[in-house]
Design an enzyme around this catalytic site. Structure first.
Site, mmCIF file in Angstrom:
data_model
loop_
_atom_site.group_PDB
_atom_site.id
_atom_site.type_symbol
_atom_site.label_atom_id
_atom_site.label_comp_id
_atom_site.label_asym_id
_atom_site.label_seq_id
_atom_site.Cartn_x
_atom_site.Cartn_y
_atom_site.Cartn_z
ATOM 1 N N SER A 167 37.674 89.491 19.980
ATOM 2 C CA SER A 167 37.658 88.089 19.590
ATOM 3 C C SER A 167 36.800 87.281 20.565
ATOM 4 C CB SER A 167 39.098 87.562 19.509
ATOM 5 O OG SER A 167 39.144 86.311 18.886
ATOM 6 N N ASP A 392 38.520 91.124 8.378
ATOM 7 C CA ASP A 392 38.760 89.972 9.255
ATOM 8 C C ASP A 392 37.843 88.832 8.843
ATOM 9 O OD1 ASP A 392 39.359 88.293 11.444
ATOM 10 O OD2 ASP A 392 37.806 89.224 12.674
ATOM 11 N N HIS A 448 41.386 91.618 12.266
ATOM 12 C CA HIS A 448 40.925 91.151 13.578
ATOM 13 C C HIS A 448 41.446 92.037 14.708
ATOM 14 C CE1 HIS A 448 39.096 87.937 15.915
ATOM 15 N NE2 HIS A 448 40.185 87.791 16.646
#
Length: 471
Positions: A167, A392, A448
């Protein structure tokens, strides 16, 4: 030198390796304590800054296994999420009390250092309690923390070193690597970034295509977006000054981020149901922040800026990633027995998965990571893996694929499926494209948090990266 003095010096040297007061000798929640050693404590990341770490030795041959640093993103989110819910050796159970061993723990093949960064995140803190920071400061602080770790654990200073994260780790890891690659005492071998934020512009532009081709936008909205945001065959969904484009992008944002879809995994349910923009839960005002997309659009942030100005004198603010549930790790890590077992400082705040304060005051200095990646690639000795779960939406696979392509490296292996073995059968894990010293890889059906959704595929990918085997 006499034998007694020599043996005393040897013992002293051994005593300096692996600080005994940091060792976790009993961890609540486990039915059986682990056979490998693990440590928890604080690393100095600059004057008055103390970053909490949890270090797990490799389950076999730790002396010769690589050292892997892991950072979650945010900015302002805790790496304990990666530890307890993704690829750590112990996975938190829904009761918030029990831990189960992870069959696909990444420390099966590597020593892994989970670092809560920056100060103000998780159990990390600073003396002055001032948690405003920025990309450049965080990179340097993480470097200092890594150096402090190797001061405490000198036996790992010569091991192969890998920097990994996910991320906003897409910014943390390459900027940290700039520091590490300049330090000849560190044996950096490569970096791996999962579902990383590599470029705001590419991430925003690609998300619109991702949303349309996954059936989220509909034909009319797609036509309007193309009419108002595109010209001469090029679309700008990122910071377009056309008012009609901005209005249509508002509709798109509403669908993707605020309709109740799980932005971290399009096909997963939304924990807690379809959310409002904010709610109270006990003493907390709950808000959400993705941190990544549409950073420049006033539409995107206007409601949150209003929230920041609200009087919250009697209420605390907690920032949870949308459609996720952080109750179990919060209950576990905030129990007095666990805090004691992990040697958590009484100065440390109550543990939360993401820090509202750190996120709110964080200054994002880099809009893209091209320069950092090109420096690493220019050294021609580091291997890089950019991987994405392909469902994601926070940091979508298409954007990271475009980003890697934009680095203009020589293709070594054309895009193809990669395989892993499950229940004795080969399965497609996703797709991979390999360039000189960098690979882009997708993990089919993962969101994610790739190891949470596809633990075996993620472990297979990690093994091949660490061992420099073909994907």
């Amino acid at each position: 030198m006499g034998p007694v003095l020599l043996s005393s010096l040897l013992l002293l040297g051994l005593g300096q390796a692996a600080p005994p007061d940091h060792e976790v000798t009993y961890l609540p929640g486990l039915s059986k304590q682990p056979s490998f050693r693990h440590f928890s404590g604080y690393l100095c990341a600059g004057p008055g800054k103390y970053l909490h770490y949890w270090f797990v030795e490799a389950q076999s041959n730790p002396q010769s296994s690589p050292l892997v640093l892991w950072l979650n993103g945010g900015p302002g989110c805790s790496s304990m999420e990666g530890f307890l819910k993704e690829h750590g050796p112990f996975l938190i159970q829904p009761d918030g009390v029990t831990l189960k061993y992870n069959e696909y723990a990444w420390n099966k093949i590597a020593n892994i250092l989970y670092l809560e960064s920056p100060a103000g995140v998780g159990f990390s803190y600073s003396d002055d309690k001032n948690y405003g920071t920025n990309d450049t400061e965080v990179a340097h602080n993480n470097y200092l923390a890594l150096k402090d770790f190797l001061r405490l654990f000198p036996e790992y200073s010569k091991n192969d070193l890998f920097l990994t994260g996910e991320s906003y780790g897409g910014v943390y890891i390459p900027t940290l690597a700039e520091w590490v690659m300049q330090d000849p005492s560190l044996n950096l071998k490569g970096i791996a970034v999962g579902n990383g934020l590599s470029s705001y512009e590419i991430n925003d532009n690609s998300l619109v295509y991702f949303a349309y081709y996954h059936g989220l936008l509909g034909t009319e909205l797609w036509k309007d977006l193309q009419a108002f945001c595109c010209s001469q065959g090029k679309c700008n969904f990122h910071d377009n000054s056309n008012l009609n484009c901005t209005l249509k992008m508002g509709e798109m944002i509403q669908i993707v981020e605020e309709s109740g879809l799980n932005i971290y995994n399009l096909y997963a349910p939304c924990d807690g149901g379809v959310p409002g923009s904010m709610r109270y839960e006990g003493d907390y005002l709950i808000t959400h922040d993705l941190g990544n997309s549409f950073i420049r659009m006033p539409l995107r942030f206007s409601w949150r800026q209003n929230l920041f100005r609200m009087p919250v004198a009697r209420k605390k603010v907690r920032m949870d990633p949308p459609c996720t549930n952080s109750t179990a790790p919060s209950v576990y890590l905030n129990s007095p027995e666990v805090r004691k077992a992990l040697h958590i400082s009484p100065e440390a705040p109550e543990w939360q998965v993401c820090s509202f304060e750190v996120n709110r005051s964080y200054k994002r200095l880099f809009m893209q990571m091209n320069e950092q990646y090109l420096k690493l690639l220019g050294a021609t000795k580091y291997r890089i893996l950019v991987y994405n779960g392909d469902v994601d939406m926070a940091c979508n696979f298409l954007g990271d694929e475009w980003f890697v392509d934009s680095l203009c490296q020589k293709v070594q292996v054309a895009r193809r499926p990669w395989l892993y073995t499950e229940n004795g059968e080969n399965q497609i894990g996703g797709f991979v494209k390999e360039f000189t010293n960098i690979a882009f890889l997708t993990v089919k059906g993962a969101g994610h948090m790739v190891p949470t959704d596809r633990p075996l595929a993620a472990f297979t990918m990690f093994c091949r990266f660490i061992k420099n085997q073909p994907y």
